[in-house]
Design a protein around this motif. Structure first.
Motif, short mmCIF file in Angstrom:
data_model
loop_
_atom_site.label_atom_id
_atom_site.label_comp_id
_atom_site.label_asym_id
_atom_site.label_seq_id
_atom_site.Cartn_x
_atom_site.Cartn_y
_atom_site.Cartn_z
N LEU A 137 0.81 -1.21 0.00
CA LEU A 137 0.00 0.00 0.00
C LEU A 137 0.85 1.27 0.00
N ARG A 138 2.05 1.18 0.57
CA ARG A 138 2.84 2.38 0.76
C ARG A 138 3.90 2.59 -0.32
N GLN A 139 3.90 1.78 -1.36
CA GLN A 139 4.98 1.89 -2.36
C GLN A 139 4.73 3.02 -3.33
N THR A 140 5.83 3.64 -3.76
CA THR A 140 5.71 4.71 -4.75
C THR A 140 6.41 4.32 -6.06
N ASN A 141 7.09 3.18 -6.04
CA ASN A 141 7.77 2.72 -7.24
C ASN A 141 7.00 1.53 -7.79
N VAL A 142 6.77 1.52 -9.07
CA VAL A 142 5.85 0.53 -9.60
C VAL A 142 6.44 -0.88 -9.52
N VAL A 143 7.75 -1.01 -9.68
CA VAL A 143 8.34 -2.35 -9.59
C VAL A 143 8.30 -2.87 -8.16
N ARG A 144 8.58 -1.99 -7.23
CA ARG A 144 8.48 -2.41 -5.82
C ARG A 144 7.03 -2.76 -5.48
N LEU A 145 6.10 -2.00 -6.03
CA LEU A 145 4.69 -2.32 -5.82
C LEU A 145 4.41 -3.74 -6.28
N PHE A 146 4.91 -4.07 -7.45
CA PHE A 146 4.68 -5.41 -7.96
C PHE A 146 5.45 -6.46 -7.18
N ALA A 147 6.58 -6.06 -6.61
CA ALA A 147 7.32 -7.01 -5.77
C ALA A 147 6.45 -7.41 -4.58
N TYR A 148 5.91 -6.41 -3.90
CA TYR A 148 5.09 -6.75 -2.73
C TYR A 148 3.78 -7.39 -3.16
N SER A 149 3.26 -6.96 -4.30
CA SER A 149 2.04 -7.62 -4.78
C SER A 149 2.31 -9.10 -5.02
N SER A 150 3.51 -9.41 -5.54
CA SER A 150 3.79 -10.82 -5.81
C SER A 150 3.99 -11.58 -4.50
N VAL A 151 4.47 -10.89 -3.48
CA VAL A 151 4.54 -11.54 -2.16
C VAL A 151 3.12 -11.89 -1.70
N ALA A 152 2.24 -10.89 -1.80
CA ALA A 152 0.87 -11.12 -1.35
C ALA A 152 0.19 -12.23 -2.16
N GLN A 153 0.44 -12.22 -3.47
CA GLN A 153 -0.16 -13.27 -4.30
C GLN A 153 0.35 -14.65 -3.89
N ALA A 154 1.62 -14.71 -3.47
CA ALA A 154 2.14 -15.99 -3.01
C ALA A 154 1.33 -16.50 -1.83
N GLY A 155 0.92 -15.56 -0.98
CA GLY A 155 0.08 -15.96 0.14
C GLY A 155 -1.23 -16.58 -0.32
N PHE A 156 -1.82 -15.98 -1.36
CA PHE A 156 -3.07 -16.53 -1.89
C PHE A 156 -2.84 -17.91 -2.50
N ILE A 157 -1.67 -18.08 -3.12
CA ILE A 157 -1.42 -19.38 -3.75
C ILE A 157 -1.22 -20.45 -2.68
#
Lengths: 517, 506
Positions: free
Chosen positions: B304-324
């Protein structure tokens, strides 16, 4: 004709708008008139299909699902493309199909900034697919997909074409509804797994998402706690969409910031998705849960009525005031539903249609006022009757309809809903509901208060100094075309309410057979 | 010398070679060798051949996969260490497609930056080779070799921008963390091997089910092995390498790491859990439950707090791993829930892989023009690059799980799996997932908002020129996203077939 409608009528109604949207995608952005024509023709085609469906509908058996289609969709989990129309969905489908072309006509010359009719009209058409799809879906998962599909276009409409606070309002709108939906999907799946398996051709025994099948099962054999929790998930999903107090806070923001067209569709159709969900899904499938939750729903409904009314009194912005009045009006609808009687739910469905027409009309007028005066702040307005008498009279008419004047549609949504609380379904606390009835009746007094006060401030008196010398254009041609059908319907339904009650009654009674009222 | 040694050990039998079963791997090995040779003997100007060769090699390896799928018999090689079944075919196919997409993403990026082109594709091919082996490996050693085959090139790729500090940090962090994870995992494997006397997962499954089960040491071994892979899939609390590595690595490599190598980790977890440790569901369930809840929550909140798009996707991919991972929290509660969990994971990784690659293609296309990864630089993208903006919106809604973008079905299968066991833990997981999917929408929507509702930051509205290769990836991913969103059977049939094969493997 009959065969064609039976086979393709509903599917055509759902997907024609998408076809139109695809055609528009292929047309370059600069061809604005062509875009408008394609969008209008598409929505009119849907309307014609709708008229054919209405024409051919068997009004003697409205509890029976008509024009049904049943095709395999996701075989693995036995989710099906199961659609059909019965007496509960018919009025709402008709309302949707009517409002969309009117909105497109209204838009003709006033597209909100940043203009771009291509994207705007594509969104409206996608929205139409979502709305009609939600009302015809008879499979829980299909319903869910359409229910969610509606979010996207509305999000963009508010966020891109909205007012000052549009970004905040669109995000709030999206997140609130998405939260409800996320909990609802858990409930949908719980229903799916807890219900008994049924025989599916060629696949043996499978669980089912079919709403008629699940209503037939009606939660038999479930532990009470489970039923309550599962109903709770549905309650969150639908209650936020309605919206019920205390989940209503997205609504004033969304309504105020949305462009006129968005507000109209939001008020006329989108809010009904929630109440429709209760009537179609939550109550028939989980009657025991519904009974346990009914006092809570009733309480929140009357709080919504009073709270919405008080909120209205405090507003300084015309659109925001109408938005709060929506909270109050949806409170009547929910009160009717909470009684779990055929009387109450018939009134609720009538209330949905009436509110759709009347509040849609109010938002149209508010949009036009904004268009002429570039403000909706009530204290800067005044003397609309002098400067634009036709608009002023129509505002008066809509306000009267909205406060429930007998003889206009609003009355038949409100009065029976209040009355139904006098004798709620068997097993509900009569004293409590009679209390609700008294409070709800008080709410109508408030409603008269804030609506007449609005009319007085906006339409009566003389124009404020600011706009004294300005020439205000009264109604445009497109306004006449867009508003006439709605006004006619408000009057006709007010005089002949049986038009809707006759359609809904059998279906409602059928949906309540397991309530035991 | 060797021959006499072999002759002395009388019980050595030369294993049967099923050339057909090994054909995909062999094609890849051949391509790797060819790429190496071509790179040595060509001049700098014609280095672009490497990218074409690597791409053709990946597609060529898909051919035997299709013929094997058509043949439709399960092939067991090397005493059960290497299995070709529907599961491995589906995932190998996914890896090759993902690898091919990555090559398309890389072509312009690597050619335009001053990078070693020939070696880049060599490394990429080797990593994909490791992943393809991983899909078939049913043996501790095989899994370990596949993992290293995949990881070592990935370490190098992550540090490919060797002249920048962040590039070095990316490679270094990834390498150190990866090696540490490998060590933990190897220790766990040695414990399991010590207790069961076998490295073949099917044998371990029998042993773990029988007498070895009561030993606490078995639990330790299983947890250690799973922790090793938790690093690979960047599950919390083992995720801290991911954001820095993702940011510092060349963007196509980030795309590759965030989907392909991650998926390989999930595949290994699936083989281990379903074939090797199936009897130990009571240990795996709570472990995965905690990891999954932490992973999605922490990933989402930080994103939620990221301002860089790649870092945003990095954390998004962490979160998605949780869903998987979440569906595995009901693994073994009932045969139904095990099956549903497997279907959910496979469905999720297929959809997630394609959608995320599409999103990265847009990121690469946009940053070619803006030259920065700041989210603010995406302002008003819709006004000057409507196609890219709409595609990106489709991917973001897919990741957020909103119909009719494909992601809704992935999320839905995950919900289906956790609810299917009808257990309190499953319902709690369902509610946690529901809350998390809303948090996730918060940041996905914030990017949508920037693209559609914000103003162009520098007022420059000349259209973006999208290279053909990127356009192909974006287009294919959009078509996939919408087609699967409307007709989920396209993926569900694949996932169902793949998973049933793995379930019957033991």
């Amino acid at each position: 004709m009959k065969d064609l409608l039976n086979g393709w009528g509903v599917t055509a109604a759902v997907f024609l708008p998408l076809v139109g949207a695809l055609v528009m995608l292929a047309i370059p952005k600069s061809e604005e008139t062509l875009h408008k024509v394609v969008a209008l023709v598409t929505s009119l085609a849907v309307f014609v299909v709708g008229v054919a469906l209405l024409w051919d509908f068997d009004y003697d058996h409205t509890a029976v699902l008509q024009y049904g289609q049943d095709k395999s969709w996701i075989e693995l989990i036995n989710a099906r493309y199961l659609v059909g129309i019965d007496g509960i969905s018919l009025p709402l489908i008709a309302l949707t199909m009517l409002v969309v072309p009117l909105v497109i006509i209204y838009s003709w010359d006033h597209f909100p900034a940043p203009h771009n009719p291509k994207a705007f009209l594509i969104l409206i058409l996608v929205l139409e697919t979502g709305m009609v799809g939600t009302f015809v879906a008879q499979d829980l998962l299909l319903f869910f997909v359409f229910f969610e599909l509606v979010l996207l276009p509305m999000y963009f409409m508010i966020g891109v074409w909205g007012g000052e606070q549009r970004k905040y309002a669109s995000l709030k709108f999206f997140l609130y509804t998405a939260f409800g939906s996320a909990l609802m999907i858990v409930s949908i799946l719980a229903t799916y797994f807890l219900s008994p398996k049924i025989a599916v051709a060629g696949q043996g025994m499978m669980h089912t998402f079919s709403i008629p099948e699940l209503a037939h099962w009606h939660g038999g054999g479930l532990a009470r706690t489970t039923t309550l929790l599962v109903f709770g998930g549905f309650f969150m999903g639908f209650g936020i969409k309605v919206p019920m107090f205390p989940f209503h806070t997205w609504l004033p923001d969304a309504h105020t910031q949305a462009p006129t067209q968005g507000s109209v569709i939001l008020a006329a159709v989108l809010l009904k998705l929630g109440t429709y969900g209760f009537v179609r899904i939550a109550i028939p499938i989980l009657p025991v849960g519904a009974k346990a939750w009914a006092p809570v729903i009733g309480l929140l409904a009357v709080i919504g009525i009073i709270y919405g009314a008080l909120g209205c009194l405090a507003q300084t912005d015309m659109k925001r005031l109408i938005a709060f009045s929506s909270v109050a009006h949806m409170g009547y609808v929910m009160l009717g539903i909470a009684t779990l009687t055929d009387f109450g739910i018939n009134a609720a469905i009538f209330g949905m249609v009436a509110h759709g027409l009347i509040t849609g009309m109010l938002f149209f007028i508010a949009g036009s006022v904004k268009d002429r005066f570039h403000t909706l702040e009530i204290k800067r307005l005044g003397g609309l009757l002098l400067q634009a008498p036709r608009m002023g009279w129509l505002l008066g008419f809509s306000v009267m309809a909205s406060l429930g004047l007998p003889g206009l549609a609003g009355f038949w949504g409100e009065f029976p809903a209040i009355l139904s609380a006098y004798q709620p379904a068997e097993g509900l606390n009569i004293g409590l509901f009679r209390g609700f009835m008294v409070v709800a009746a008080l709410g109508t007094v408030f409603a008269a208060g804030y609506l007449l006060w609005l009319l007085q401030r906006v339409a009566f008196g003389t124009p404020t100094e600011e706009f004294e010398d300005e020439h205000i254009h009264d109604m445009h041609f497109t306004d006449y075309v867009a508003w006439t059908p709605m006004i006619v319907l408000i009057v006709v339904l007010g005089i002949v309410p049986g038009l809707i009650f006759k359609v809904t009654n059998q279906a409602v009674v059928h949906s309540l057979i397991h309530i035991g009222s | 010398m060797l021959a006499s040694l072999l002759a002395a050990s009388s019980d050595f039998v030369r294993p049967e070679f099923d050339w057909h079963a090994l054909a995909p791997e062999l094609v890849l090995v051949g391509t790797i060798a060819l790429c190496l040779l071509v790179d040595v003997f060509t001049s700098d100007e014609s280095r672009w051949t490497a990218s074409s060769l690597a791409g053709i090699g990946m597609l060529a390896a898909l051919v035997p996969i299709l013929t094997l799928a058509y043949d439709n018999t399960d092939r067991v090689l090397f005493g059960g260490a290497f299995v070709v079944d529907d599961f491995s075919l589906v995932l190998s196919g996914l890896f090759l497609v993902a690898g091919y997409f990555t090559i398309l993403l890389s072509t312009n990026y690597i050619a335009e930056g001053d990078y070693a082109e020939g070696e880049y594709y060599l490394m990429l091919l080797s990593a994909v080779f490791g992943m393809v082996i991983m899909a078939s490996a049913r043996d501790l050693i095989g899994i370990f070799i596949a993992l290293e085959m995949l990881s070592i090139p990935a370490y190098l790729l992550a540090g490919w921008r060797k002249r920048t500090l962040t590039g070095n940090e990316a490679g270094m962090k990834y390498y150190l963390m990866g090696v540490f994870a490998s060590a933990v995992m190897l220790y766990g494997m040695s414990l399991i091997f010590g207790g069961t006397g076998s490295t073949i997962l099917a044998d371990i499954g029998d042993k773990v089910n029988a007498n070895f089960m009561d030993e606490p040491i078995a639990v330790l071994g299983i947890i250690f092995v799973l922790i090793g892979f938790a690093f690979k899939v960047s599950a919390v609390p083992f995720q801290n390498w991911a954001p820095d590595t993702y940011e510092g690595a060349p963007t196509p490599v980030t795309a590759f790491l965030s989907v392909a190598s991650k998926t390989a980790g999930f595949v290994a977890i699936l083989s281990l859990v379903y074939v090797g440790f199936a009897g130990q569901a009571d240990i795996i369930r709570p472990f995965i439950f905690i990891i999954a809840v932490l992973t999605m929550t922490v990933g989402n909140v930080i994103a939620l707090r990221q301002t860089n798009v790649v870092r945003l996707f990095a954390y998004s991919s962490v979160a998605q791993a949780g869903f998987i991972l979440a569906p595995l929290a009901v693994f073994g509660e009932s045969p139904q829930s095990s099956r549903d969990a497997l279907i959910a994971v496979v469905t999720y990784v297929i959809i997630y892989t394609v959608v995320n690659l599409g999103a990265f293609a847009v990121i690469i296309a946009v940053s070619r023009r803006t030259g920065t990864g700041e989210i603010a630089s995406w302002g008003g993208l819709f006004t000057y690059a409507p196609a890219l903006a709409v595609s990106m919106a489709a991917f973001l809604f897919a990741l957020g799980g909103i119909p009719i973008a494909a992601g809704w079905y992935a999320k839905f299968t995950a919900f289906t799996a956790v609810v299917s066991g009808n257990s309190p833990l499953g319902y709690i997981m369902g509610v946690v997932m529901a809350v998390n999917s809303v948090i996730a929408l918060g940041y996905y929507l914030s990017l949508v908002k920037v693209m559609f509702m914000d103003d162009v930051p520098d007022g420059d509205v000349t259209p973006i020129r999208v290279p053909v290769t990127l356009g192909v990836v974006v287009g294919a991913a959009v078509i996939f996203t919408l087609a699967v969103g409307i007709f989920p059977s396209l993926v569900s049939d694949l996932a169902e077939g793949a998973t049933l094969a793995l379930l019957t493997a033991r």
